[in-house]
Motif scaffolding. Sequence first.
Motif, short mmCIF file in Angstrom:
data_model
loop_
_atom_site.label_atom_id
_atom_site.label_comp_id
_atom_site.label_asym_id
_atom_site.label_seq_id
_atom_site.Cartn_x
_atom_site.Cartn_y
_atom_site.Cartn_z
N MET A 1 -14.47 -23.52 2.54
CA MET A 1 -14.16 -24.81 1.95
C MET A 1 -13.37 -24.64 0.66
O MET A 1 -13.67 -23.77 -0.16
N ASN A 2 -12.32 -25.45 0.50
CA ASN A 2 -11.48 -25.44 -0.68
C ASN A 2 -11.31 -26.87 -1.17
O ASN A 2 -11.37 -27.81 -0.38
N THR A 3 -11.07 -27.03 -2.47
CA THR A 3 -10.85 -28.34 -3.06
C THR A 3 -9.59 -28.29 -3.91
O THR A 3 -9.37 -27.33 -4.65
N GLN A 4 -8.76 -29.31 -3.79
CA GLN A 4 -7.56 -29.44 -4.60
C GLN A 4 -7.53 -30.83 -5.22
O GLN A 4 -8.07 -31.78 -4.65
N LYS A 5 -6.88 -30.93 -6.38
CA LYS A 5 -6.67 -32.22 -7.03
C LYS A 5 -5.17 -32.45 -7.20
O LYS A 5 -4.42 -31.50 -7.41
N LEU A 6 -4.78 -33.71 -7.10
CA LEU A 6 -3.40 -34.09 -7.37
C LEU A 6 -3.39 -35.19 -8.41
O LEU A 6 -4.10 -36.19 -8.28
#
Length: 134
Positions: free
Chosen positions: A100-105
């Motif tokens: 699992m990975n999380t990114q923000k924009l």
Amino acid sequence: VTAVGKGIFTPSGFPLPVPQTITQMVNWYKLIVDGNGTGIVLPDNFDENNFSVLDVKPNPANDEFSFNYFVPKSSNVVITLTDLVGKTVVKNVVSSDKGMNTQKLDVANFSNGIYFLTIENEGKKLTKKVTVSH
């Protein structure tokens, strides 16, 4: 993280409770807890062998949004955000760890409207609709 526990399961027709482990009772649930202590409950049909995008939140977004995605092995992921007419407004290549990975924009300076978030991993593209509303 593996949750272990014990419960009592009483199937109909049996007069006495039959001890069962949690995994025997609810083996279709998976919970991933990240470093911040927040959890992600995976859907029943989650497949650890396939690339997937789980959620985009908040949606609608005001200043920023984040999204969780799963990659079956460590690899690069291409993240593209396009507007309604197909103009690319963000394009990033990020190195992602297996799992699992999380990114923000950051969308604080974007115009209100509908955008399409496309995440590509090893030839597979998944797209989610994101609304920006300030």
